[in-house]
Design a protein around this motif. Structure first.
Motif, short mmCIF file in Angstrom:
data_model
loop_
_atom_site.label_atom_id
_atom_site.label_comp_id
_atom_site.label_asym_id
_atom_site.label_seq_id
_atom_site.Cartn_x
_atom_site.Cartn_y
_atom_site.Cartn_z
N GLY A 195 0.56 -1.33 0.08
CA GLY A 195 -0.05 -0.04 -0.10
C GLY A 195 0.75 1.11 -0.05
O GLY A 195 0.40 2.25 0.82
N CYS A 196 1.77 1.30 -0.76
CA CYS A 196 2.97 2.74 -0.78
C CYS A 196 2.23 3.45 -1.66
O CYS A 196 2.49 4.64 -1.61
CB CYS A 196 4.15 2.16 -1.16
SG CYS A 196 4.48 1.72 -2.88
N ARG A 197 1.39 3.02 -2.59
CA ARG A 197 0.71 4.03 -3.71
C ARG A 197 1.68 4.49 -4.64
O ARG A 197 1.34 5.50 -5.31
CB ARG A 197 -0.08 5.00 -2.90
CG ARG A 197 -0.92 4.26 -1.61
CD ARG A 197 -1.87 5.35 -1.15
NE ARG A 197 -1.33 6.56 -0.48
CZ ARG A 197 -0.58 6.55 0.58
NH1 ARG A 197 -0.39 5.13 1.08
NH2 ARG A 197 -0.05 7.56 1.13
N TYR A 198 3.12 4.09 -4.85
CA TYR A 198 3.86 4.74 -5.60
C TYR A 198 3.34 4.38 -7.34
O TYR A 198 3.28 5.42 -7.84
CB TYR A 198 5.01 4.14 -5.62
CG TYR A 198 6.28 4.53 -6.25
CD1 TYR A 198 6.52 5.87 -6.42
CD2 TYR A 198 7.56 4.02 -6.35
CE1 TYR A 198 7.49 6.67 -6.92
CE2 TYR A 198 8.81 4.42 -6.79
CZ TYR A 198 8.73 5.99 -7.08
OH TYR A 198 9.72 6.51 -7.58
N VAL A 243 0.06 4.10 -7.99
CA VAL A 243 -1.01 5.02 -8.22
C VAL A 243 -0.61 6.19 -8.85
O VAL A 243 -1.19 6.91 -9.71
CB VAL A 243 -1.85 5.36 -6.83
CG1 VAL A 243 -2.96 6.39 -7.00
CG2 VAL A 243 -2.39 4.08 -6.24
N LEU A 244 0.48 6.67 -8.38
CA LEU A 244 1.26 7.93 -8.82
C LEU A 244 1.87 7.91 -10.11
O LEU A 244 1.75 8.61 -11.16
CB LEU A 244 2.10 8.49 -7.90
CG LEU A 244 1.77 9.09 -6.76
CD1 LEU A 244 2.87 9.44 -5.87
CD2 LEU A 244 1.04 10.62 -6.98
N PHE A 298 -6.25 3.57 -4.33
CA PHE A 298 -5.82 2.97 -3.20
C PHE A 298 -7.11 2.64 -2.47
O PHE A 298 -7.85 3.43 -2.25
CB PHE A 298 -5.00 3.97 -2.26
CG PHE A 298 -4.70 3.59 -1.06
CD1 PHE A 298 -3.81 2.16 -0.77
CD2 PHE A 298 -5.21 4.11 0.24
CE1 PHE A 298 -3.47 1.94 0.34
CE2 PHE A 298 -4.68 3.61 1.33
CZ PHE A 298 -3.92 2.41 1.63
N ASP A 335 -9.15 -6.61 -0.54
CA ASP A 335 -7.99 -6.57 0.59
C ASP A 335 -7.72 -4.84 0.94
O ASP A 335 -7.05 -4.46 0.25
CB ASP A 335 -6.94 -7.14 0.00
CG ASP A 335 -5.78 -7.66 1.14
OD1 ASP A 335 -6.06 -7.08 2.08
OD2 ASP A 335 -5.02 -8.37 0.75
N LYS A 336 -8.28 -4.57 2.15
CA LYS A 336 -8.11 -3.19 2.38
C LYS A 336 -6.66 -2.81 2.88
O LYS A 336 -5.84 -3.71 2.96
CB LYS A 336 -8.79 -3.07 3.70
CG LYS A 336 -9.21 -1.68 4.15
CD LYS A 336 -10.17 -1.54 5.15
CE LYS A 336 -9.62 -1.49 6.60
NZ LYS A 336 -10.64 -1.09 7.60
N GLY A 337 -6.33 -1.58 2.40
CA GLY A 337 -5.01 -1.24 2.55
C GLY A 337 -3.91 -1.43 1.35
O GLY A 337 -2.98 -1.61 1.56
N THR A 338 -4.49 -1.78 0.31
CA THR A 338 -3.72 -2.22 -0.83
C THR A 338 -4.30 -1.50 -2.29
O THR A 338 -5.52 -0.53 -1.98
CB THR A 338 -3.96 -3.76 -1.31
OG1 THR A 338 -5.11 -3.96 -1.65
CG2 THR A 338 -3.32 -4.57 -0.16
#
Lengths: 201, 300
Positions: free
Chosen positions: A91-94, A96-97, A106, A131-134
């Motif tokens: 879940g670092c969301r790199y 997503v960016l 996210f 899966d929450k947090g991913t």
């Protein structure tokens, strides 16, 4: 074998049926969309009109998301489909960016559609798959494909604006549509080589 | 101009992470250089310890920011992604720096004298040099972490790593000066004047690089220009440019002409706090103002 899609923007009427069936199929909670439809204006007055553009995950051949993923959670199958292994995603969301198409979101929380107290039977079942947090995104409905069906958005489109199939096979319907009608991809200059093409842009 | 939407994916914790990592790397580098030269060793010994601790604190911010922090261990079990992702490269570099930095700093303190090496020994010096090189990468790396995101022009520019490096060096020097204040006569009048002069040069360089960064982006395209539009807030202009750079510059120039060590120390302390808050706000502005390139015709 490379799965791909062609979306005919002349056929798309912006009804968002694909958006809705995608929500049904994937059980996405409020705020999460694996498929969205953007609208914008083209042409100049008095010939200006609205055009609609559905945006699923592009399942790029050179995915920007895959390159930045630090844990190996994002992977690409031999048939070109880009997936996330939720057991590995921290879940670092790199990604997503990094995704130029904003195809990834996210999943910070899983809400119900009808308030915190009312969970529908459908949500009860579907939320177990989340899966929450991913990070989450469109999978080209990979589990439907395994059962020999097309992605939900393709099957449901009332205007038949979406074509799905094997881009490596020049005889497939999707390849012919792209070849004969001139398919373009979004943000080609970024070198991501998407597997989703748009025709009649 | 249409008000473009900035990214909401990364926020305060990432800002704190890249700020603390830069500040810690800078503090270590400045302190190590001074130790190497044999200057102001009391404060510098504290500096080489505080540096890695700040980076450690920053790394914790990154872990708190994760959606699934328990899976953070995967950063160390998937070396294959080192080939492509700056996130994991950063994690390894930060970890190596924290370990080597602490290994260099700790034996100087009596509690850790059981460690079989001393900072002055050949081995200790070797660790120190390795940690100092890593500190440089730690300071530059946030610029690469953001810089490889092609779809956000405000970040995707080669001006960002030097900007972060200089700002981190400046923050490190400010931290060193602040650390030395409670240690009586740690650096003295000469020290304040020398470090002040170095800081003046750094701030001028930082102004030049920041100016170049903004000017390049203004000319890059509409998306970058809308990022610059978002940057033009009172917080950025007042907090970063005026209070974080110009005001400390004025104070430090003023300090050159002062001979009272109490006053010079107090003013240098104020300048240090201003520089640090400016560095934090600079990163906040850069992270929060990132705007993605729109897809084709403008969205409505």
């Amino acid at each position: 074998m490379r799965y791909g899609m062609a979306i005919d923007l002349k056929r798309c009427v912006g009804c968002n049926s694909c958006t809705m069936v995608c929500r049904m199929e994937n059980g996405t909670p409020p705020g999460i969309l694996y498929n969205r439809v953007e609208k914008y204006e083209i042409g100049k007055y008095p010939a200006a009109r609205m055009q609609f553009r559905p945006i699923p995950c592009m399942h790029c051949q050179e995915p920007a998301c895959l390159k930045v993923c630090p844990t190996g959670a994002t992977y690409q199958r031999d048939d070109g489909i880009v997936l996330i292994d939720h057991e590995k995603c921290m879940g670092c969301r790199y990604c997503v960016l990094a995704c130029p198409y904003e195809a990834r979101q996210f999943l910070g929380k899983i809400d119900n559609y009808f308030g915190p107290e009312t969970i529908t039977p459908w949500e009860t079942v579907k939320h177990q798959e989340l899966d929450k947090g991913t990070t989450v995104k469109c999978t080209f409905c990979v589990r439907r494909l395994e059962r020999g069906r097309e992605p939900a958005c393709v099957e449901t489109c009332p205007a038949q604006a979406r074509y799905f199939g094997d881009l490596d096979d020049p005889e497939s319907e999707v390849s012919k549509i792209i070849a004969f009608q001139g398919g373009t991809v979004l943000k080609e200059e970024l070198g991501t080589r998407p597997s989703v093409y748009y025709v009649n842009v | 101009m249409n008000q473009a939407e900035s990214q909401k994916t990364w926020g305060w914790l990432i800002v704190l992470y890249i700020f603390l990592a830069g500040m810690g790397g800078g503090t270590f580098l400045c302190s190590f250089a001074l130790l190497f030269l044999g200057k102001y060793t009391d404060a510098a010994r504290a500096g080489v310890l505080i540096g890695p601790l700040l980076v450690l604190l920053g790394s914790l911010m990154l872990i708190f920011d994760l959606g699934s922090p328990v899976r953070a261990y995967r950063l160390f079990t998937t070396p294959a992604t080192l080939l492509s992702s700056w996130m994991i490269r950063g994690a390894w570099i930060l970890t190596a720096f924290i370990i080597l930095g602490l290994a260099y700093a700790l034996p100087a303190f009596s509690t850790f004298q059981w460690l079989p090496w001393s900072p002055a020994s050949g081995f200790g010096q070797g660790i120190g040099i390795a940690a100092a090189l890593l500190a440089i990468i730690v300071m530059v790396y946030p610029g690469l972490l953001l810089g490889v995101i092609k779809s956000i022009p405000l970040w995707n520019t080669s001006a960002l790593p030097p900007l972060f490096f200089l700002s981190s060096l400046d923050a490190g020097l400010a931290t060193f000066v602040l650390l030395s204040l409670p240690i009586t006569s740690a650096i003295g009048m000469d020290g304040f004047h020398l470090l002040g002069a170095i800081d003046i040069v750094l701030i001028i360089l930082l102004l030049v690089v920041l100016g170049a960064y903004v000017e390049i982006l203004r000319q890059t395209g509409t998306t970058a220009a809308s990022s610059i539009h978002l940057l033009r807030t009172p917080l950025f202009i007042g907090g970063v440019i005026i209070a974080g750079l110009l005001l400390p510059l004025g104070i430090l120039i003023f300090n050159i002409f002062i001979a009272d060590v109490q006053l010079i120390g107090a003013l240098a302390g104020i300048a240090g706090v201003l520089i640090l808050s400016g560095g934090l706000l600079l990163r906040l502005g850069v992270v929060k103002s990132g705007v993605r390139i729109a897809m084709g015709p403008a969205r409505t």
